[in-house]
Design a protein around this motif. Structure first.
Motif, mmCIF file in Angstrom:
data_model
loop_
_atom_site.group_PDB
_atom_site.id
_atom_site.type_symbol
_atom_site.label_atom_id
_atom_site.label_comp_id
_atom_site.label_asym_id
_atom_site.label_seq_id
_atom_site.Cartn_x
_atom_site.Cartn_y
_atom_site.Cartn_z
ATOM 1 N N ALA A 86 -12.477 -12.339 -1.550
ATOM 2 C CA ALA A 86 -11.533 -11.368 -0.988
ATOM 3 C C ALA A 86 -10.086 -11.764 -1.248
ATOM 4 C CB ALA A 86 -11.774 -11.232 0.508
ATOM 5 N N LYS A 87 -9.239 -10.736 -1.395
ATOM 6 C CA LYS A 87 -7.807 -10.986 -1.582
ATOM 7 C C LYS A 87 -7.006 -9.835 -1.004
ATOM 8 C CE LYS A 87 -8.222 -8.956 -6.124
ATOM 9 N NZ LYS A 87 -8.089 -9.031 -7.543
ATOM 10 N N ILE A 88 -5.704 -10.080 -0.851
ATOM 11 C CA ILE A 88 -4.812 -9.002 -0.419
ATOM 12 C C ILE A 88 -3.975 -8.580 -1.614
ATOM 13 C CG2 ILE A 88 -2.802 -8.443 1.005
ATOM 14 C CD1 ILE A 88 -4.015 -10.016 3.257
ATOM 15 N N GLU A 89 -3.987 -7.303 -1.938
ATOM 16 C CA GLU A 89 -3.125 -6.799 -3.007
ATOM 17 C C GLU A 89 -1.978 -6.026 -2.355
ATOM 18 O OE1 GLU A 89 -4.582 -5.341 -6.773
ATOM 19 O OE2 GLU A 89 -6.625 -5.870 -6.167
ATOM 20 N N THR A 90 -0.764 -6.461 -2.657
ATOM 21 C CA THR A 90 0.413 -5.930 -1.972
ATOM 22 C C THR A 90 1.221 -5.008 -2.883
ATOM 23 O OG1 THR A 90 0.492 -8.009 -0.767
ATOM 24 C CG2 THR A 90 2.448 -6.638 -0.628
ATOM 25 N N TYR A 91 1.669 -3.885 -2.346
ATOM 26 C CA TYR A 91 2.581 -2.986 -3.069
ATOM 27 C C TYR A 91 3.843 -2.806 -2.238
ATOM 28 C CZ TYR A 91 -1.477 -2.272 -5.927
ATOM 29 O OH TYR A 91 -2.552 -2.515 -6.748
ATOM 30 N N GLN A 92 4.945 -2.560 -2.929
ATOM 31 C CA GLN A 92 6.219 -2.342 -2.239
ATOM 32 C C GLN A 92 6.490 -0.849 -2.222
ATOM 33 O OE1 GLN A 92 7.877 -4.750 -0.696
ATOM 34 N NE2 GLN A 92 6.523 -6.388 -1.446
ATOM 35 N N ILE A 93 6.388 -0.258 -1.050
ATOM 36 C CA ILE A 93 6.441 1.204 -0.973
ATOM 37 C C ILE A 93 7.577 1.678 -0.072
ATOM 38 C CG2 ILE A 93 3.958 1.356 -1.356
ATOM 39 C CD1 ILE A 93 4.384 2.206 1.952
ATOM 40 N N LEU A 94 8.107 2.856 -0.359
ATOM 41 C CA LEU A 94 9.198 3.397 0.456
ATOM 42 C C LEU A 94 8.622 3.936 1.761
ATOM 43 C CD1 LEU A 94 12.295 3.958 0.330
ATOM 44 C CD2 LEU A 94 11.682 6.323 -0.250
ATOM 45 N N PHE A 95 9.183 3.447 2.871
ATOM 46 C CA PHE A 95 8.708 3.904 4.183
ATOM 47 C C PHE A 95 9.911 4.157 5.092
ATOM 48 C CE2 PHE A 95 7.233 2.981 8.586
ATOM 49 C CZ PHE A 95 6.291 4.000 8.692
ATOM 50 N N PRO A 96 10.139 5.408 5.506
ATOM 51 C CA PRO A 96 11.286 5.721 6.363
ATOM 52 C C PRO A 96 10.980 5.436 7.834
ATOM 53 C CG PRO A 96 10.146 7.745 5.755
ATOM 54 C CD PRO A 96 9.357 6.612 5.143
ATOM 55 N N TYR A 97 11.914 4.736 8.496
ATOM 56 C CA TYR A 97 11.792 4.486 9.934
ATOM 57 C C TYR A 97 12.867 5.327 10.637
ATOM 58 C CZ TYR A 97 11.408 2.012 14.371
ATOM 59 O OH TYR A 97 11.218 1.720 15.697
ATOM 60 N N PRO A 98 12.522 6.019 11.745
ATOM 61 C CA PRO A 98 13.507 6.917 12.369
ATOM 62 C C PRO A 98 14.623 6.149 13.082
ATOM 63 C CG PRO A 98 11.489 6.840 13.675
ATOM 64 C CD PRO A 98 11.219 6.026 12.446
ATOM 65 N N LYS A 99 15.861 6.404 12.674
ATOM 66 C CA LYS A 99 17.029 5.715 13.244
ATOM 67 C C LYS A 99 17.712 6.610 14.271
ATOM 68 C CE LYS A 99 20.016 4.644 10.104
ATOM 69 N NZ LYS A 99 20.681 4.177 8.883
ATOM 70 N N VAL A 100 17.949 7.876 13.895
ATOM 71 C CA VAL A 100 18.589 8.835 14.802
ATOM 72 C C VAL A 100 17.687 10.056 14.927
ATOM 73 C CG1 VAL A 100 20.594 10.327 15.160
ATOM 74 C CG2 VAL A 100 20.888 8.088 14.048
ATOM 75 N N ARG A 101 17.413 10.449 16.185
ATOM 76 C CA ARG A 101 16.627 11.675 16.427
ATOM 77 C C ARG A 101 17.308 12.456 17.540
ATOM 78 N NH1 ARG A 101 11.204 10.512 18.671
ATOM 79 N NH2 ARG A 101 12.476 9.157 19.975
#
Ligand SMILES: [Zn+2]
Length: 732
Positions: A86-101
């Protein structure tokens, strides 16, 4: 006498064994496989499912969180301890976190939306405060807009047709739509196409709140503060990382500029509770909404526009986050380069006890027992790969990046991909490639329903028949909504999606209330159906991994495609009649005469008449295909030697690929499959024979005729493929 009796019994039991003929196994190997499956089933433990869910769903674990990483590392350790590489395969992906709502009603009165679900008594998980991801729609655009409000029902194409009839335009307005009726991402997509500048989505109590049953914590349904999170990425265009379409989001990959990413919405969009929606809807005037649009709130539903005016301000922190896919491989003893893939996602919006942990722990228990049996000498002939995907929730990102990254190798080695996601209680649901329908049907016959003691197939069919269906077991066609999408629709790998449900309704989906506590009270309290899922998926995996002849059957595919074709041809006829009638009524001034003179009247437009399409290219291809399939079915594959079968299997496992076309579907080339796709305007909802069907629905007649030709070519490709199988099988 006694001896005779025994002999009869023996003969009967041999008969019974033969009756349990399983597709893909030579008669002499059937017993061995069934013994293995029995050993596998008897080792499945519900206790593991319970304790693992409690652990994995203890804290929020959306992509990029510490706890998400901890879960991935813990699973890695488990897989290793069961004998997996077993292994972990990592990707770097764009993920938006809500700052102002910010959402406020600015006219005619003032109201500031709370945008926060409250903790409830008896469920300590809901008290984790700051750690709970704020409610938002991932891949909404940033924005700061203020405008009059318009209520658009579910915000699907039919609703905009209704608005047009009423003379209401959403251009320059902010729309408010109910959840449900379509996949959520369709709502802002259509609203933006119609010129709206903002979109609010709320959960109406009629759909999953107090109209349906008692609300949490008294019952399972959504209380007034609950908010459904979820992605609004334009997945019908392409799923996965928005910045790396078609290739893996590795560290060094080229990335689009965020402003050029076509799958981020064009307008800001925010989900809210019915507590926050009420004052907004109450402030609307204008026409009263049609009866079918009204929900369960104690108010008169008006459409607007205005006088209600709202201000919506959203800002996100757009960052690359690591997505951790756990990949666990058990090398096959005879055909290590033929892979049976099995996956479920591990990331959640909040705790995700139901979605996805209930499915994830079933997969792990299945993997544990398969691994333990291999240690004891029962190693599968083909390689089995268990996958735990990250970042499914924001847009099937972990699985899509992995498939894109390893596409070439997967297209060579993959036999099939079997997916699960959140699991409930009740009836067996299975969708996927129709070449696998016979296999799934036979397995469903072998697994016992934990509540009724009959097979899960028998129970499913009983319900189907009550609801007007027939007694045939069928797979539904896959649209989108979980991690099978990149496998089947992009890479052309035969796929399945499995689960149980129908007796676990609630309103917790993607809210802070999808917790271990909620699951234990309202879903599958003793994990009996979690165990049933592990047993069902595990048997399918083991049959694919050990089959003498890979159990792909072409008849169910042929029959299903024939039905789809008939549907489309019939719908052209219906459309023609509807248009003819509509135009005739205009000619007779009927709409004017039938209208209420106290209400505004808008003269309906004449519709363009529907031309006749020529379906003969597909009909001819289907005729040849039917004949070739009959030819293949007539060959006795059991008489082939092992080495001959090995060559045949190598070709058989690539059958699904013949149903793809590398140029993809019109305007969305990422989707290669020509039989199944998610709808361009339905999202998760499937469109079968999508090229032709969507052109017809959009009344793009020249395109429809072109797509008919293309589909005929695809069917010819499958025909050639099966012909080559016949040649191989006869050449012994
Ligand atoms: Zn899920």
């Amino acid at each position: 006498m006694k001896k005779q009796y025994l002999a009869i019994l023996l003969a009967l039991s041999v008969l019974a064994l033969n009756a349990q003929n399983i597709t893909g196994f030579k008669p002499e190997n059937v017993k061995k496989q069934l013994d293995l499956e029995t050993a596998f089933e008897s080792n499945i433990s519900t206790g593991n499912l319970d304790s693992w869910m409690k652990k994995m769903a203890a804290r929020p674990h959306y992509v990029g969180t510490e706890y998400g990483k901890e879960n991935a590392e813990w699973m890695l350790k488990q897989f290793k301890s069961w004998g997996y590489d077993a292994k972990i395969e990592t990707y770097q992906i764009l993920f938006p976190y809500p700052k102002v709502r910010i959402l406020e009603l600015t006219e005619p009165t003032n109201y500031n939306a709370k945008l926060t679900a409250v903790p409830v008594a008896g469920d300590t998980y809901t008290e984790q405060g700051e750690e709970l991801l704020p409610s938002y729609n991932a891949f909404s655009a940033d924005g700061d807009v203020e405008a009059e409000l318009v209520f658009v029902n579910y915000g699907i194409p039919a609703d905009y047709e209704e608005l047009e009839k009423l003379g209401i335009d959403v251009k320059g307005k902010i729309v408010i739509a109910k959840y449900y009726g379509s996949w959520r991402g369709i709502k802002p997509k259509l609203a933006a196409e119609k010129g709206a500048i903002g979109c609010i989505i709320y959960s109406d109590p009629e759909d999953d709140g107090y109209v349906r049953g008692d609300v949490y914590p008294e019952g399972a349904f959504k209380n007034k503060t609950g908010v459904q999170r979820g992605s609004v990425m334009d997945m019908p265009l392409y799923p996965g990382d928005v910045l790396t379409p078609g290739y893996g989001a590795t560290e060094e990959a080229d990335r689009l500029d965020r402003k050029d990413a076509p799958t981020i919405t064009k307008i800001p969009v925010l989900p809210i509770s019915y507590e926050d929606a009420s004052p907004l809807l109450e402030a609307l005037q204008g026409p009263v909404a049609p009866a079918s649009w009204r929900g369960g709130l104690p108010l008169t539903y008006h459409i607007g526009p205005g006088p209600a005016k709202v201000h919506l301000k959203l800002e996100f922190d757009w960052q690359l986050k690591p997505a951790y896919n756990v990949i666990a491989t058990l090398a096959g003893s005879e055909y290590p380069n033929e892979w049976v893939l099995r996956g479920n996602h591990h990331d959640a919006w909040v705790h995700g006890a139901a979605d996805p942990v209930s499915g994830m722990v079933a997969l792990m228990e299945e993997a544990r027992v398969v691994g333990e049996l291999a240690k004891k000498g029962q190693r599968p002939k083909r390689t089995i790969v268990y996958c735990a995907w990250d970042a499914e929730e924001p847009g099937l990102i972990g699985s899509t990046e992995w498939v894109e990254h390893h596409k070439e190798e997967l297209q060579k080695k993959a036999v099939a991909y079997i997916n699960t996601d959140g699991n409930g209680r009740g009836f067996f649901n299975a969708g996927g490639s129709h070449t696998l329908q016979t296999l799934v049907s036979e397995v469903a016959n072998a697994v016992t329903d934990p509540q009724k003691g009959v097979s899960i197939k028998e129970r499913k069919i009983a319900r189907d028949m009550i609801n007007g269906g027939n007694n045939k077991f069928k797979l539904y066609a896959l649209g989108s909504g979980s991690d099978y999408t990149p496998f089947i629709q992009h890479a052309g790998i035969a796929s399945l999606n499995l689960g149980f449900g129908g007796e676990n309704a609630g309103g917790e989906y993607h809210t802070i209330y999808d917790t271990y506590t909620h699951y234990k009270r309202f879903k599958d309290p003793d994990f009996a159906y979690g165990a049933a899922l592990a047993k069902t998926a595990g048997r399918i995996v083991l049959r694919l991994a050990n089959a003498d002849i890979l159990p792909f059957a072409f008849d169910p595919l042929y029959e299903t495609v024939s039905t789809y074709l008939e549907e489309i041809m019939k719908s052209c006829e219906t459309m023609r009649k509807v248009v003819e009638k509509h135009n005739k009524l205009i000619g007779e001034n009927a709409f004017y005469l039938a209208s209420d003179p106290t209400k505004p009247y808008f003269e309906p437009k004449k519709k363009e008449s529907i031309p006749f399409l020529d379906f003969t290219p597909i009909q001819n291809s289907m005729t040849s295909l039917g004949a070739t399939i009959a030819l293949f079915n007539a060959i006795n594959l059991n008489s082939l030697s092992d080495s001959e079968l090995e060559i045949l299997n190598k070709k058989l496992m690539h059958s699904e690929l013949a149903l793809t076309d590398d140029s993809g579907l019109p305007r969305r080339s990422w989707y290669k499959h020509q039989i199944y796709a998610p709808g361009f305007y339905t999202g998760y909802g499937v469109k079968t024979l999508p090229g032709v069907r969507e052109a017809v629905e959009q009344k793009e007649w020249p395109e429809a005729q072109e797509q008919i030709k293309k589909l005929a070519q695809t069917l010819n490709k499958l025909n050639n493929h099966i012909e080559s199988l016949c040649v191989l099988a006869k050449k012994k």
